[in-house]
Design a protein around this motif. Structure first.
Motif, PDB file in Angstrom:
ATOM      1  N   MET A 133       9.901  53.388  68.798  1.00  0.00           N
ATOM      2  CA  MET A 133       9.357  54.382  67.882  1.00  0.00           C
ATOM      3  C   MET A 133      10.378  54.969  67.004  1.00  0.00           C
ATOM      4  N   ALA A 134      11.720  54.821  67.753  1.00  0.00           N
ATOM      5  CA  ALA A 134      13.113  55.063  66.576  1.00  0.00           C
ATOM      6  C   ALA A 134      12.886  53.828  65.595  1.00  0.00           C
ATOM      7  N   LYS A 135      12.692  52.628  65.622  1.00  0.00           N
ATOM      8  CA  LYS A 135      12.778  51.796  64.828  1.00  0.00           C
ATOM      9  C   LYS A 135      11.750  51.780  63.789  1.00  0.00           C
ATOM     10  N   ILE A 136      10.505  52.403  64.079  1.00  0.00           N
ATOM     11  CA  ILE A 136       9.376  52.902  63.062  1.00  0.00           C
ATOM     12  C   ILE A 136       9.913  53.831  62.128  1.00  0.00           C
ATOM     13  N   ILE A 137      10.406  54.908  62.732  1.00  0.00           N
ATOM     14  CA  ILE A 137      11.111  56.092  61.927  1.00  0.00           C
ATOM     15  C   ILE A 137      12.034  55.466  60.924  1.00  0.00           C
ATOM     16  N   MET A 138      13.053  54.706  61.499  1.00  0.00           N
ATOM     17  CA  MET A 138      14.433  54.226  60.654  1.00  0.00           C
ATOM     18  C   MET A 138      13.477  53.294  59.519  1.00  0.00           C
ATOM     19  N   ASP A 139      12.492  52.721  59.743  1.00  0.00           N
ATOM     20  CA  ASP A 139      11.956  51.756  58.723  1.00  0.00           C
ATOM     21  C   ASP A 139      10.907  52.395  57.689  1.00  0.00           C
ATOM     22  N   PRO A 188      15.593  58.865  54.609  1.00  0.00           N
ATOM     23  CA  PRO A 188      16.505  58.392  55.426  1.00  0.00           C
ATOM     24  C   PRO A 188      17.586  58.942  55.456  1.00  0.00           C
ATOM     25  N   GLU A 189      17.903  59.570  54.702  1.00  0.00           N
ATOM     26  CA  GLU A 189      19.186  60.454  54.636  1.00  0.00           C
ATOM     27  C   GLU A 189      19.305  61.377  55.610  1.00  0.00           C
ATOM     28  N   ASN A 190      18.006  61.813  56.198  1.00  0.00           N
ATOM     29  CA  ASN A 190      18.110  62.906  57.356  1.00  0.00           C
ATOM     30  C   ASN A 190      18.343  62.243  58.739  1.00  0.00           C
ATOM     31  N   LEU A 191      18.196  61.076  58.786  1.00  0.00           N
ATOM     32  CA  LEU A 191      18.185  60.114  59.998  1.00  0.00           C
ATOM     33  C   LEU A 191      19.619  60.230  60.660  1.00  0.00           C
ATOM     34  N   GLU A 192      20.587  60.686  60.206  1.00  0.00           N
ATOM     35  CA  GLU A 192      21.814  60.635  60.911  1.00  0.00           C
ATOM     36  C   GLU A 192      21.800  61.257  62.159  1.00  0.00           C
ATOM     37  N   THR A 247      12.950  68.186  66.154  1.00  0.00           N
ATOM     38  CA  THR A 247      14.222  68.894  66.581  1.00  0.00           C
ATOM     39  C   THR A 247      15.274  68.042  65.930  1.00  0.00           C
ATOM     40  N   THR A 248      15.514  66.679  66.225  1.00  0.00           N
ATOM     41  CA  THR A 248      16.618  65.917  65.821  1.00  0.00           C
ATOM     42  C   THR A 248      16.623  65.740  64.121  1.00  0.00           C
ATOM     43  N   ILE A 249      15.317  65.548  63.634  1.00  0.00           N
ATOM     44  CA  ILE A 249      15.184  65.456  62.136  1.00  0.00           C
ATOM     45  C   ILE A 249      14.921  66.489  61.375  1.00  0.00           C
ATOM     46  N   GLY A 250      14.215  67.614  61.953  1.00  0.00           N
ATOM     47  CA  GLY A 250      14.235  68.983  61.338  1.00  0.00           C
ATOM     48  C   GLY A 250      12.563  68.437  60.265  1.00  0.00           C
ATOM     49  N   ASP A 251      11.867  67.966  60.979  1.00  0.00           N
ATOM     50  CA  ASP A 251      10.643  67.736  60.163  1.00  0.00           C
ATOM     51  C   ASP A 251       9.432  67.721  60.983  1.00  0.00           C
ATOM     52  N   PRO A 252       8.656  68.944  60.713  1.00  0.00           N
ATOM     53  CA  PRO A 252       7.400  68.945  61.838  1.00  0.00           C
ATOM     54  C   PRO A 252       6.266  68.097  61.445  1.00  0.00           C
ATOM     55  N   ILE A 285       5.338  64.298  35.508  1.00  0.00           N
ATOM     56  CA  ILE A 285       5.143  65.355  36.196  1.00  0.00           C
ATOM     57  C   ILE A 285       5.385  65.051  37.727  1.00  0.00           C
ATOM     58  N   ASP A 286       5.761  63.837  38.280  1.00  0.00           N
ATOM     59  CA  ASP A 286       6.351  63.851  39.574  1.00  0.00           C
ATOM     60  C   ASP A 286       6.792  62.264  39.785  1.00  0.00           C
ATOM     61  N   SER A 287       7.642  62.261  40.928  1.00  0.00           N
ATOM     62  CA  SER A 287       8.022  61.053  41.370  1.00  0.00           C
ATOM     63  C   SER A 287       7.883  60.766  42.756  1.00  0.00           C
ATOM     64  N   VAL A 288       7.268  59.759  43.054  1.00  0.00           N
ATOM     65  CA  VAL A 288       6.640  59.551  44.412  1.00  0.00           C
ATOM     66  C   VAL A 288       7.619  58.284  45.058  1.00  0.00           C
ATOM     67  N   TYR A 289       8.310  58.551  46.229  1.00  0.00           N
ATOM     68  CA  TYR A 289       9.296  57.549  46.578  1.00  0.00           C
ATOM     69  C   TYR A 289       8.839  57.065  48.083  1.00  0.00           C
ATOM     70  N   ASP A 290       8.218  55.875  47.933  1.00  0.00           N
ATOM     71  CA  ASP A 290       7.556  54.974  49.106  1.00  0.00           C
ATOM     72  C   ASP A 290       8.603  54.373  50.008  1.00  0.00           C
ATOM     73  N   ARG A 291       8.951  54.801  51.301  1.00  0.00           N
ATOM     74  CA  ARG A 291       9.992  54.300  52.094  1.00  0.00           C
ATOM     75  C   ARG A 291       9.678  52.947  52.564  1.00  0.00           C
ATOM     76  N   PRO A 292       8.413  52.443  52.838  1.00  0.00           N
ATOM     77  CA  PRO A 292       8.289  51.006  53.534  1.00  0.00           C
ATOM     78  C   PRO A 292       8.486  50.037  52.246  1.00  0.00           C
TER      79      PRO A 292
END
Length: 1206
Positions: free
Chosen positions: A913-919, A924-928, A962-967, A1076-1083
């Motif tokens: 699960m942690a690897k899925i989140i990391m990838d 990603p800057e919030n994953l410290e 709680t760890t990442i602060g993202d509901p 009007i917008d910039s969309v960053y795609d993590r994968p």
């Protein structure tokens, strides 16, 4: 219930056709074919293959020339193979089918007491009923007026299944239909349910009046179905013989072209009430008699049943009028009315049933209903027998005859009286008391103890109890002895000590010993009972007679049933109701030996005060919790002073009473007093240090190791050795035991059979499961003997390799686990270092001292140490260790292994699960700190012990958020999860496409030329191109002429990113193009910039007309992006509620090969105007109102804007 032919039987038929056939062989094959196609249990036919093959191969059947003999042999064979006696083969050269009779099969009569009698010899079917319905109606109409019915099916051997519902319906209510049977018909391979009928010809008999069905061993088929259903519906009582056990439908088939026939049950029934069938086994009667006796028995039974309402009414009236427990009367009466008396078949049966019911409700053994055949009369005591005469000489003579007073050796007073006299008038009371004082209390006043002999006392008047009890108490205080409630008089009388007495008081300090026997009865029992409840004396002898007191017995008119009702309640000084049943003495001995036993008990009681006082002093000196010891000591002595130890008659009973009191007052079950003739050995003598030769023997005896699957170690030891012993055997212990399990991935420590031992080695044992530095604080020990506290820590150095602080440890416990073994388990649990699996432990003591009480044979085991938690600082509970997972001790090992396997999966789940989140997580800057959180969770036993998947998913969700602060990050468990894929629009004809668009888009032109447009899904580029022309025609061209637009996104929770530029462009100018917008795609680790579009289908709405966007807390994702872009471009005013704070792109990603999924926002929006995003926080409206008020508010804003520009 569809049945299929067994393939083995088909093979048999095919294989044997090619054989050299004979008449017998062909006959068997034809018979098998008939069974295959028609027998109601086709699943049972598999066994026929071998039977037929053996019969053919043996050749014996070829030798049978007589055809009737052949039929008999075939019958025995087929019945034996299929275990069904209904299957018969017959030889009938002149067979003529029997035509069933119709109306002559029904007979009706009215017997004495308006009892109806109907005999049916054949159950007619639906078709026949339709033909003769009027005649049947006349019969049922006559029957309907009878008070009860005998329904005779003894001669009913044939019938049709379709007639069963008709008959049963006549005995049921018309309102609700009842499922009475399920029938499987083999020839048609169909199943049919039988139900009662909503309407009938003729009057129903109903479901209230008694119905008795007569059956015999000849009753067969449909008649059995009727009897079985009505019996199990509790609508009829069955009288007679067990029925034949036939079938709901039997057919006789000709076997080929021969003159042989086979009778086959072609249908079978199952009752929905019982889940079983009457077929083969038959219907068992409620009352078994011969068929000839059935009618007479039924008449007698109906006579009994006719009395039931009157009996119940009479019993209810007597209880209502006389029963002493008035609060129980309403419930009793209600229960009697609701009692199921359907199966009652005799007066004795009725009495037993009623008695059971009243006993269950009243819980009063005095309230009795029973059946008495003889004429034995119940004689009530004549209270006049106990009245005293007025004449002084006669009165003196009565007192002299009644009371016998002696002074026995050792100055023991002896008083015997065999009856309790009744004193009516005030003058008589004074005279009696004066004479009794002179006759009894004057001679006894200076005795050391008193024996009151009631062994021959048969009762008398309760009124004199208070007088005698007053003499046995301190007259300076008022005492309440007992209360009498009389239901007949409706009076409550409290019997207290008399305010003054004539003679000398015996007081409350000297010993009183009441002798009883089996003959002690009535008021004599009351006195013995009160002596115990008042703690005024000791009862010695035999259990008393248990004679019911204060009751009246009545015979129910016209029956042999009697009811005994207690009309008086005897309530002791504690408010307890005495319900009789005999008084159990404190010392049970033979009545003839009671006086000698009193001497022994009195001598024992002389030293009782000293023993109790010394017990308290031992507690004060040695018990670990001093304030508790003081409290217990004081209460023990207080109990003795109040006489609560008078029931103690020897050292054994004193030990038992002291143990009970110590444990009750202190709430510490470890406190124990025991009786021992030989001084017990100390449990903690100085241990002997073993030699090197002895060490191996000790290790082999105490330790058991095993390597379980998945590299899990198993270690069992059944005693906690002393530290010096452990040190002495350490080299061999490391070599023979520890080295073989230290490198396992997990360890199961089995302490289920470890009853304790020495606590000194616990720090060494614990040290192997923690790191060397820093030292681990384990617990604190307070020793009452030395009055010192000791903090117990792990050791910095140990022999051999440590197991470490991260690998799983499981400790198995049972109710035998005690003492030092508990401390180890408690410590490892307290420090969250092990998972405890098994039963709660015994709750023993770390250290207990055994102390002799004075010079007696009594010893007190007193815990002299307590343990304080290293975590809470509080004293450990004495009730034992509560396992994390409570299971039976014998199940603990496999459960621990299962938990270990589940933990491995959970750890892998957490890592994956942690690897899925990391990838995939869009920020990603919030994953410290994610790595540390994963490591902590992977070793957190509270998390790993969560048994069910959904709870684990919830815990993991809370942890991630709680760890990442993202509901938006969520974990869920869904075994049958099917990912939601946005449907692609199929090619549709124009009319269907128009209908689709009209349901997903709402358009209106409001007053004042205000446009209203609601879109619940933001279309993407691909879909927009397909439906663009239609949207233009149906929607947009109608919006363009409006002077203002309300764009409703309150219900929009889905959409596609490519739709954002389309919408924004219609509310901007052609030039210049706006970022009007910039969309960053993590994968993909890519950023896509979104600009307004230079060309559009249709006209733009422009930038001048007012645009208001409505939002709610349900506005989510792409809709939020559209609202945010137009708000920050200052092109739109947002009205409504703050939006959900979703994401432009969210994916549900499967975690490994589990059924867990994690919802991850994989892309994020960054607005070029603000440099920030609406995600997580949501879009804040310009005008914040409730969602339901947003439209009205928007209209007001637009109208206000118009007024300003007039």
């Amino acid at each position: 219930m569809e049945q299929k032919a067994p393939p083995l039987l088909l093979m048999l038929l095919l294989c044997t056709l090619s054989a050299n056939t004979s008449f017998q062989h062909a006959l068997m094959l034809e018979m098998a074919k008939i069974l295959l196609e028609n027998y109601c249990f086709p699943e049972n036919l598999v066994g026929m293959q071998e039977a037929i093959r053996q019969a053919i191969n043996s050749g014996e059947i070829l030798e049978i020339s007589d055809k009737k003999t052949l039929a008999d042999v075939l019958t025995v064979g087929v019945q034996g193979v299929l275990n069904d006696p209904r299957l018969t083969v017959s030889y009938e050269p002149n067979f003529i089918p029997v035509m069933p009779p119709t109306l002559n099969s029904v007979k009706m009569d009215t017997l004495e007491n308006n009892t109806g009698y109907v005999r049916i010899d054949r159950i007619i079917g639906e078709e026949t009923e339709a033909k003769v319905g009027c005649l049947l109606k006349d019969i049922w109409d006559k029957v309907a007026h009878t008070s009860s019915l005998i329904f005779d099916l003894r001669y009913s051997t044939t019938g049709e299944l379709s007639g069963v519902p008709f008959i049963i319906s006549y005995f049921s209510k018309p309102g609700s239909l009842i499922h009475i049977g399920t029938i499987y018909d083999r020839p048609s391979n169909t199943t049919k349910e039988l139900w009662t009928m909503p309407s009938l010809k003729g009057t129903r008999y109903g479901n209230k009046k008694d119905v008795i069905i007569l059956i015999s061993k000849s009753t067969m088929g449909a008649a059995e179905a009727v009897a079985y259903a009505l019996k199990n519906l509790k609508r009829a009582i069955i009288v007679g013989e067990r029925s034949a056990g036939g079938s709901v439908k039997v057919q006789k088939f000709r076997i080929g072209q021969s003159e042989f026939y086979i009778t086959v049950p072609v249908a079978r029934s199952v009752s929905p009430i019982t889940g079983q069938s009457w077929e083969v086994s038959g219907v068992s009667p409620t009352v078994s008699v011969t068929a000839k006796e059935a009618v007479a028995t039924a008449k007698s039974l109906l006579a009994v049943r006719s009395t039931i309402p009157k009996v119940v009414q009479s019993v209810s009236a007597i209880i209502s009028e006389l029963y002493a427990f008035t609060d129980r009367v309403p419930v009793l009466l209600q229960h009697l009315q609701l009692t199921d008396l359907f199966s009652v078949v005799s007066e004795e049966d009725l009495a037993v049933r009623l008695n059971q019911d009243v006993q269950i409700v009243a819980e009063d053994p005095r309230l009795i209903i029973k059946y008495i055949q003889d004429d034995t009369a119940t004689v009530e005591e004549d209270s006049e027998l106990y009245n005293v005469p007025e004449d002084m000489d006669l009165l003196r003579g009565l007192i002299d005859r009644t009371f016998n007073v002696e002074i026995l050796p050792d100055n023991i007073g002896y008083l015997r009286f065999d009856t309790f006299v009744k004193v009516n008038s005030g003058s008589a009371v004074a005279k009696v008391e004066e004479l009794v004082a002179k006759k009894v209390w004057e001679p006894l006043k200076d005795t050391n103890n008193l024996i009151i002999d009631l062994r021959y006392n048969s009762g008398g008047s309760s009124a004199s109890l208070a007088l005698i009890l007053t003499y046995l108490h301190d007259i300076t205080q008022k005492h309440h002895f007992f209360t009498i409630y009389d239901r007949i008089q409706n009076t409550t009388t409290e019997h207290d000590s008399l305010p003054q007495i004539t003679g000398p008081s015996y007081g409350s300090q000297r010993g009183v010993y009441v002798l009883t026997s089996f003959c002690t009865a009535s008021t004599g029992e009351e006195f013995a009972y009160l002596i115990q409840s008042l703690h005024r004396g000791t009862v010695v002898g035999e259990i008393t007679s248990g004679t019911l007191m204060h009751s009246k017995t009545f015979q129910i008119n016209g029956t042999d049933i009697v009811i005994t009702v207690p009309f008086i309640n005897f309530i002791d000084n504690n408010g307890e109701y005495w319900l009789g049943g005999g008084v159990v003495p404190d010392a049970i001995v033979l009545a003839d030996e009671a006086v000698e036993h009193v001497r022994e008990i009195a001598d024992f009681h002389q030293g009782l005060r000293s023993l109790i006082k010394l017990t308290g002093e031992l507690l004060e000196k040695h018990y670990a919790v001093h304030e508790v010891a003081l409290k217990v000591s004081n209460l023990l002595f207080s109990k003795w002073a109040k006489g609560l130890y008078r029931s103690v008659v020897d050292y054994e009973s004193l030990a038992s009473q002291l143990t009970a009191d110590l444990q009750e007052i202190s709430s510490d079950h470890r406190l124990h007093v025991f009786n021992c003739d030989v001084e017990p050995e100390s449990l903690h003598d100085i241990p002997k240090i073993p030699t090197a030769e002895e060490a191996e023997y000790i290790i082999d005896a105490l330790f058991k190791i095993e390597l379980l699957p998945d590299n899990v170690g198993y270690l069992r030891f059944d005693m906690m050795a002393d530290i010096e012993v452990v040190k002495a055997i350490a080299p061999q212990l490391i070599k023979l035991v520890w080295s073989k399990i230290v490198n396992t991935d997990a360890l199961i420590i089995d302490m289920r059979y470890n009853t304790g031992g020495y606590p000194t080695a616990i720090p060494i044992l614990c040290s192997y499961f923690f790191d060397a530095e820093p030292l681990q604080y384990l617990y604190t020990v307070f020793d009452r003997t030395t009055n010192t506290k000791t903090d117990v820590m792990t050791l910095p150095l140990v022999k051999g390799q440590r197991f470490g602080s991260s690998k799983d440890i499981f400790i198995l416990t049972s109710h035998l686990t005690g003492s030092a073994a508990e401390v180890f388990a408690h410590t490892m649990k307290d420090l969250n270092r092990a998972t405890i699996v098994g039963e709660p432990t015994i709750g023993g003591s770390l250290s207990s001292g055994t102390y002799r009480i004075k010079d007696s044979v009594l010893y007190a085991s007193i815990p002299n140490q307590v343990v304080f938690s290293a975590i809470t600082g509080k004293m450990w509970n004495v009730s034992g260790v509560e396992p994390h997972v409570i299971v039976q001790a014998n199940e603990a090992l496999p459960i621990a292994q299962k938990i270990r396997a589940a933990r491995l999966k959970e750890r892998n789940l957490i890592v994956n699960m942690a690897k899925i989140i990391m990838d995939n997580y869009c920020s990603p800057e919030n994953l410290e700190g994610m790595k540390e959180a994963v490591e902590a969770t992977s070793s957190n036993t509270d998390v790993l012990n969560i048994p069910d998947a959904e709870s684990l998913a919830n815990v993991l969700t809370n942890g991630i958020q709680t760890t990442i602060g993202d509901p938006r990050l969520k974990v869920f468990y869904q075994p049958n999860y099917v990912p939601i894929v946005p449907p692609k629009m199929p090619p549709l004809p124009p009319e269907q496409l128009i209908a689709l668009l009209q349901t997903s888009i709402k358009l209106d032109i409001l007053e004042g030329n205000i446009g209203y447009l609601r879109i619940d899904h933001i279309l993407g580029e691909e879909t927009a191109e397909k439906v663009g022309p239609l949207l233009l025609e149906l929607v947009w061209n109608k919006i363009l002429p409006t002077s203002a637009l309300i764009f409703d996104l309150r219900y929009t929770s889905s959409g596609e990113i490519s739709g954002i530029p389309y919408i924004v462009s219609y509310f901007s100018e052609e030039d210049p193009l706006i970022h009007i917008d910039s969309v960053y795609d993590r994968p993909s680790n890519t950023t896509t910039e979104l600009f307004t579009m230079s060309t559009l289908l249709g006209e733009r709405y422009g930038i001048n007309k007012p645009l208001i966007i409505l939002t709610s807390k349900n506005t989510k994702g792409i809709a939020e992006d559209v609202a945010y872009c137009l708000q920050k471009l200052k092109r739109a005013t947002i009205v409504g509620e703050k939006t959900a704070g979703g994401s432009v792109k969210v994916d549900d990603i499967k975690v490994g090969d589990t059924d867990f999924y994690i919802t991850v926002p994989t892309a994020k929006s960054i607005n070029p105007v603000t440099g920030s995003t609406w995600e997580v926080t949501g879009v804040t409206p310009d005008v914040e109102v409730n969602a339901e008020d947003a439209l009205a508010t928007a209209i007001k804003i637009i109208n206000l804007h118009k007024m300003r520009h007039l």
